[in-house]
Every structure is written in structure tokens, then in C-alpha cells.
Scaffold this active site. Structure first.
Site, PDB file in Angstrom:
ATOM      1  N   ASP A   1       1.036  -1.241  -0.009  1.00  0.00           N
ATOM      2  CA  ASP A   1      -0.181   0.054   0.052  1.00  0.00           C
ATOM      3  C   ASP A   1       0.976   1.459  -0.094  1.00  0.00           C
ATOM      4  O   ASP A   1       2.016   1.003   0.399  1.00  0.00           O
ATOM      5  CB  ASP A   1      -0.918  -0.285   1.128  1.00  0.00           C
TER       6      ASP A   1
ATOM      7  N   ASP B   1      -3.417   7.351  -3.918  1.00  0.00           N
ATOM      8  CA  ASP B   1      -4.597   7.815  -4.368  1.00  0.00           C
ATOM      9  C   ASP B   1      -5.228   8.825  -3.241  1.00  0.00           C
ATOM     10  O   ASP B   1      -4.552   9.023  -2.394  1.00  0.00           O
ATOM     11  CB  ASP B   1      -5.462   6.987  -4.853  1.00  0.00           C
TER      12      ASP B   1
ATOM     13  N   CYS C   1     -15.616 -22.068  19.151  1.00  0.00           N
ATOM     14  CA  CYS C   1     -14.772 -22.108  17.775  1.00  0.00           C
ATOM     15  C   CYS C   1     -14.031 -23.420  17.934  1.00  0.00           C
ATOM     16  O   CYS C   1     -13.675 -23.630  19.334  1.00  0.00           O
ATOM     17  CB  CYS C   1     -13.727 -20.779  17.665  1.00  0.00           C
TER      18      CYS C   1
ATOM     19  N   CYS D   1     -10.878 -23.970  16.016  1.00  0.00           N
ATOM     20  CA  CYS D   1      -9.665 -23.403  15.320  1.00  0.00           C
ATOM     21  C   CYS D   1      -8.512 -24.172  16.345  1.00  0.00           C
ATOM     22  O   CYS D   1      -8.822 -24.470  17.936  1.00  0.00           O
ATOM     23  CB  CYS D   1      -9.331 -22.157  15.244  1.00  0.00           C
TER      24      CYS D   1
ATOM     25  N   CYS E   1      -8.541 -22.176  19.747  1.00  0.00           N
ATOM     26  CA  CYS E   1      -9.609 -22.502  20.689  1.00  0.00           C
ATOM     27  C   CYS E   1      -9.694 -23.899  21.256  1.00  0.00           C
ATOM     28  O   CYS E   1     -10.500 -24.137  22.315  1.00  0.00           O
ATOM     29  CB  CYS E   1     -10.886 -21.911  19.929  1.00  0.00           C
TER      30      CYS E   1
HETATM   31 ZN   LIG Z   1     -10.681 -20.086  17.449  1.00  0.00          ZN
END
Ligand SMILES: [Zn+2]
Length: 649
Positions: free
Chosen positions: A89, A124, A274, A276, A279
């Protein structure tokens, strides 16, 4: 750089984007890497999360003496220790957040080029939502000038030209059209972070639509600053290919955990909803007790896992044609997304979306709520019913869907009731609107799952379609299947074969148009049916095989003899894809057609439509199946556009 579409659904694309540092799959998420504070390194992201591309800030690198000298000497890939594609960026966002940015547009584009970025971004002008139209317009003009100047300096680097224009769709459209004329490699939609932070999704959607409708199709589009999974499915359905997330780390710093449906503060979480790796390893209580730095790192990991899971869900949905299901689910999870979806009920937007809509899908059309009836595929189906369906009888016999099962319709007993009059139309009054019995096997009619109890919006909408379809006709409601059957039996004498003829003509009219349906069946019709199911398999006219019927979706596959007839009768360029003479010998050998060889295509063709592949002098070469829509076919320069089904050698 090259971009090609592998699969598609809605205006979304399952694509392949090739850069100097490898090919990535789209849609995808680019995590934002702070060059000074890498809480998770790009390498970890690559190895643990399957991240394929990252974005970092060239303005921050350039401002720091140490980082600048490493980047200039060894390149940005070395600086980040990442061998995949890197986008940078320019400092535009910093100028929006902190005010003055002490670099010129020329300096920053040259710097990005010199550090070996794969895709650099111009400096920009960030158009904020609270700008007046005059201010926004001035920003757009400056952005366009800077884009043109930066093109001269970019060298071999890929370049991203952000579409600005604040909340004004006409300014967004103008900016997109002007930038679209330049040879960019990526078009970000910029200036949208404040809209997303304030959940102003209806305005965000208007901005995306205005930009997309004026940008070239063959260049990927990046929604700048979109890092929350809540917005991913809708943005993809409207044609966005890339997202970037600083949210994963920004939220982690505030102990906020991202979920596919929203965000929760760690303090408010009783149990982590969750699975994942983070978690699964920690309980909410464990996370809260971690040292500050470690807690932030683990939450950031979780946030990225959740974002990537959503990206994977979207890619699957693009592959199996269920993207609208995902979009509508988000609408029921968030009221602002629900408001944004209302914009897609507008006919102008439906007309645009319809051009990308595949004619059929592998999976059934499943109702998720009041938005479902507004899907572009149903808009098309209703339009075609009104424009193409050959309603001949003066009296229409209406059967309530609840009183006739699909099994009844499939069952030949209904069709055997017809004994000699051709002039009968039986219409099923269904949750999707009117369905002529002759079309009952065609997608999406038979392949749809709607509940018995419908919402008021859907009921009113389908009622309107029903009235339009049956306008100026006498209507006779037939109550109860048995009564229905008896009444039909008493009132007409149509044979099974004349119902079959009505059916093939109706399907062909819906699929190819009314004129085509007349041309195809001009002669002595013989139907070959499956011995097992009694379903039509092949259609012969004067002993030539013109069509095959696909039981899976109720559409026809066009055969050589049918293509020959249509080619002879339909005016150029109807149903045609016109290819470069250079590619003709390959098509005649059965090879598929790549986009770069396509000169023109009938604008009425849609993805997965049957088409005629012809040379520029209109010589018929093959029967094909469109993989893209006509605009995409003409604009893309990579990838397959039309599958070769049968060729004339
Ligand atoms: Zn998670």
C-alpha cells in the site's frame, strides 16, 4: 500478471491469479503485515494458515531508515522473509488517518518498484463518506491523474489503481471507467473502511456495484480494508476477488475475537465457540490468563483462522453453486447486511447480476428467507416465462402445488390423461411462482427446496408474477389431484405424445428462445425414452438427432443436427460465439476455446448455455457450452471460455 476464472457463481469468481512470485487462488485474504511489528510472521501464516499472499505498507518501510535500506538492498520479500506474492500500500490510508503524508505520488510508486513489490499501489486520494460531492469529485480527478502518471513509472511491477468517489455511485462509476482504460493489474475499491467500521453496508454495496459495473471483467478486484468475514460472501457475490485484513491484529490488540457472524470481546466469552487450533488448545479462561503479548498473538491467530475458514467456505460455495445461500445466511445474522441485500431486489441490479448467473447448478435452490425469491436465477426464470413461454390455450388449468407432488408430475399418469387436444396448459401454482407442468423438470423448478409456510414478501412477489403470467387468460382452479385429473380428463382429449411435444417445445423456448423452438422441431418428431424411467432421452427430427435431454437439470444438450438447423435459421450473432480464424483448426479437432480467441459473442448467452462456435465469416465449427458470460469471454485473455461439445470436421 494473469487472471483466469476456473469456476463461478453469482458474479463471484473462483480464480487463479499469477504474479511474479507464484500463482494464488482467489477469492483470498491478504493479511496486513506491519513491517516493524510482526506479531505473526508471514512465514507462520503461510505454513499454519495456508496464506498465499500478504500486503504491507511501503510508506512505513520508506519512512524508517533501517527498513528502507534493507528493502532497497535485498528486496521486500527478504525484508518480510516471505517468498509468495507481496502487495504494498502507498500511505493513502495513513494520510486519511494521520493527515499529512510526506511523500509524492511519483516517489512512492518508484520506491515500491525498487523494492521488488509484486503489486504496488498508487498514492490515491482517500474519499471519506462525509465528503461533499464536489470534494469527492476533486479527489477522483486527482486520483485519475496520479494513476496515469504512476503508470509511466511502474516498470515491471504490477500496479493497483484504487477506485475512489466516496459514497456517490456516479463518481465511483466515473472513476472505475477512467481507471479501467489503463493497463492495471488490480483494481482495489478504496475509501470504504469507514463504511465498514460503521456497518454502513447498504452504502458499501452501492459503491461496490457502481465500481464493478464499470470496471473491466478480466482484472481482479480488491475490497480495500475488508477484514471481517461477515462481509466476505456478499462482496464475493458482487465480484470482489481479494480482501486484506488488519482487523485480525487490530481487534486482537483490543482483545476482540472475530467470528463468522460478528465479534466478541474476550471478557464476554464464557466458552470459546470455535474449534480452530487456538480455541481447541485454550479455554476462554486460559486465554484471559496469558501474558498480554502472548494473548494478543493467540487471538490474532484465531482471528485469521476464522477469516480463512470463511474464505474456504466461499470457495466451496463457488465450486458447488451455493454462494447465494451463504450471502443470505449473513443477512439473517446481521441486520445491516440484511438492509444491504434489499438493494439487490432492485430490477436494475437483478438485470446486471443475471448476466453472470449460471443456467443450472449441481445443488438445489434452497430457500433461506425472504431474500431467496429475489435471486437473479429466479428473476431470469420469471422473465423468460413471461417472454418466452408459449401459452396457447385460452383457459389455464391451475393446480395448487400442495395438491400435486413432483412424483405425480413425473408420473406419466397425468400426461396420459391428455387425449388429442393440443390446446391445454396446466400451470402449477407454486412457492416459486407459476410453473407450467411442461417445465416441471427444468432447473430451478424441480431442483428447489421451499418450506410449506412462506413469508409474506415471497407470497406477494410470486402472486404478482402469477398475475402477470396468467393475464388475459381464463383460469380454472382444480382442487385435489384426483379431481384435477378427472376434470382434465373430462375437458380435453390430449394424447401423451402431444404432452411430450408441448414439453420439448416449452423447454427449448425457455432455453434457446421462441424462434429456436420452432426451428428445431420443424419436421417429423421421434422421441427416444429411457426404458427404465420413461423419461425423454433423445429428440430426433426427420431422423436427425437434434437434442439430448439431461435428466439432472431438465435442459437440452444441443446436438450437431440441431446446431446446424439453428445456425441456418437464426440471424447472426444469435446463439453464436465468434472466434478468431487462427483458432478454427483447433476447434475442428475438438479443442475448447480460450478467451483470447473470442472476437464476439451473442450478448444473450449465459454461463453454461449451449452455443454455436463459428468463424468470423459465420462458418459453423462446433457446438459448445459457455463457461463465461459474453462480456467476460471478450475481455479475458486467459483461461477457457467455451467447452467444445461436438465439432464439425
Ligand atoms: Zn478459534
Amino acid at each position: 500478471m494473469r487472471f483466469e476464472i476456473r469456476k463461478r457463481d453469482a458474479a463471484g469468481r473462483l480464480g487463479k491469479f499469477t504474479t511474479n512470485h507464484g500463482t494464488i487462488r482467489t477469492p483470498t485474504l491478504l493479511p496486513v503485515i506491519h513491517p516493524k511489528k510482526m506479531i505473526i510472521t508471514p512465514k507462520e501464516m503461510q505454513e499454519l494458515l495456508g496464506i498465499e499472499m500478504v500486503i504491507t505498507n511501503s510508506y512505513i518501510i520508506r519512512k524508517d531508515n533501517n527498513l528502507r535500506s534493507i528493502a532497497l538492498k535485498e528486496g521486500v520479500h527478504q525484508l518480510l522473509d516471505f517468498d509468495g506474492p507481496i502487495m504494498t500500500d502507498s500511505g493513502t490510508f495513513q494520510s486519511y488517518v494521520y493527515g499529512d503524508v510526506t511523500v509524492s505520488p511519483d516517489e512512492i510508486i518508484s520506491f515500491q518498484r525498487d523494492i521488488g513489490t509484486d503489486i504496488g499501489t498508487i498514492l490515491d486520494i482517500f474519499g471519506t463518506p462525509d465528503q461533499s460531492k464536489e470534494e469527492a469529485s476533486e479527489g477522483v480527478s486527482t486520483t485519475i491523474i496520479r494513476a496515469k502518471e504512476s503508470m509511466k513509472l511502474k516498470g515491471d511491477m504490477g500496479i493497483a489503481l484504487p477506485v475512489q468517489g466516496s459514497i456517490y455511485p456516479d463518481l465511483r462509476a466515473k472513476c472505475a471507467a477512467e481507471l479501467g482504460k489503463l493497463q492495471a493489474d488490480l483494481f482495489p475499491i478504496g475509501g470504504v473502511v469507514p463504511l465498514m467500521e460503521q456497518q454502513r453496508y447498504p452504502e458499501l454495496i452501492r459503491v461496490i456495484l457502481a465500481a464493478k459495473q464499470h470496471l473491466p471483467m478480466h482484472i481482479p478486484v480488491h475490497l480495500f480494508g475488508a477484514g471481517h468475514p461477515l462481509i466476505f460472501p456478499l462482496a464475493v457475490a458482487l465480484g470482489c476477488d481479494l480482501f486484506d485484513s488488519s482487523a485480525y491484529i487490530k481487534y486482537a490488540l483490543e482483545k476482540r475475537m472475530i467470528f463468522s457472524w460478528g465479534t466478541l470481546h474476550l471478557e464476554d466469552i464464557y466458552e470459546l465457540p470455535c474449534c480452530c487450533p487456538i480455541c481447541s488448545q485454550f479455554t476462554a479462561q486460559d486465554l484471559k490468563k496469558l501474558p498480554q503479548k502472548e494473548m494478543i498473538r493467540q487471538i490474532a491467530f484465531h482471528n485469521l483462522y476464522v477469516c480463512m475458514e470463511e474464505i474456504k467456505k466461499i470457495r466451496n460455495a463457488l465450486d458447488n453453486g451455493t454462494l447465494w445461500d451463504l450471502v443470505e445466511q449473513k443477512g439473517s445474522e446481521n441486520p445491516y447486511i440484511s438492509d444491504a441485500l434489499h438493494i439487490l431486489r432492485n430490477d436494475t441490479q437483478k438485470q446486471w447480476l443475471e448476466t453472470f448467473e449460471p443456467v443450472r447448478r449441481k445443488k438445489a435452490l434452497t430457500y433461506t428467507g425472504p431474500q431467496t425469491i429475489h435471486r437473479p436465477i429466479l428473476y431470469r426464470t420469471h422473465q423468460r416465462l413471461l417472454e418466452r413461454y408459449p401459452l396457447t390455450a385460452d383457459t389455464l388449468f391451475i393446480i395448487d402445488e400442495k395438491e400435486v407432488s413432483y412424483a405425480d408430475a413425473k408420473n406419466v399418469t397425468i400426461s396420459t390423461l391428455f387425449e388429442s387436444s393440443d390446446d391445454i396448459d396446466i400451470i402449477i401454482d407454486s412457492s416459486l411462482g407459476p410453473i407450467p407442468l411442461a417445465l416441471y423438470e427444468m432447473y430451478p423448478f424441480a431442483q428447489s427446496v421451499f418450506p410449506n409456510t412462506l413469508d409474506q414478501d415471497t407470497l406477494e412477489y410470486t402472486k404478482r408474477i402469477f398475475s402477470a403470467f396468467t393475464k388475459n387468460k381464463k383460469i380454472k382452479y382444480l382442487k385435489g389431484t384426483q379431481t384435477a385429473v378427472q376434470s382434465i380428463k373430462n375437458s380435453m382429449t390430449q394424447t401423451e405424445s402431444s404432452f411430450d411435444h408441448q414439453k420439448i417445445k416449452a423447454i427449448a423456448a425457455m432455453q434457446f428462445g421462441l424462434q429456436a423452438a420452432t426451428v428445431l422441431f420443424d419436421g417429423n418428431i421421434t422421441l427416444v425414452k429411457s426404458k427404465k424411467t420413461q423419461k425423454i432421452r433423445n429428440v430426433f427430427v426427420d431422423n436427425s438427432h437434434v437434442l439430448s435431454f439431461r435428466a439432472s437439470d431438465g435442459f437440452f444438450t444441443l446436438k450437431k443436427a440441431g446446431a446446424f438447423q439453428l445456425h441456418k435459421a437464426l440471424p447472426f450473432p444469435s446463439l453464436r460465439v465468434i472466434i478468431d480464424d487462427e483458432a478454427a483448426p483447433f476447434v475442428k479437432e475438438g479443442k475448447s476455446v480460450f478467451s483470447k480467441f473470442i472476437i464476439e459473442a451473442d450478448p444473450a448467452l449465459r454461463p453454461y448455455d449451449e452455443c454455436l462456435i463459428v468463424r468470423s465469416n459465420d462458418t459453423l465449427l462446433a457446438v459448445g457450452q459457455c463457461l463465461l458470460n459474453p462480456l467476460e469471454m471478450m475481455q479475458f485473455s486467459h483461461g477457457q471460455a467455451v467447452k467444445n461439445r461436438e465439432y464439425f470436421s
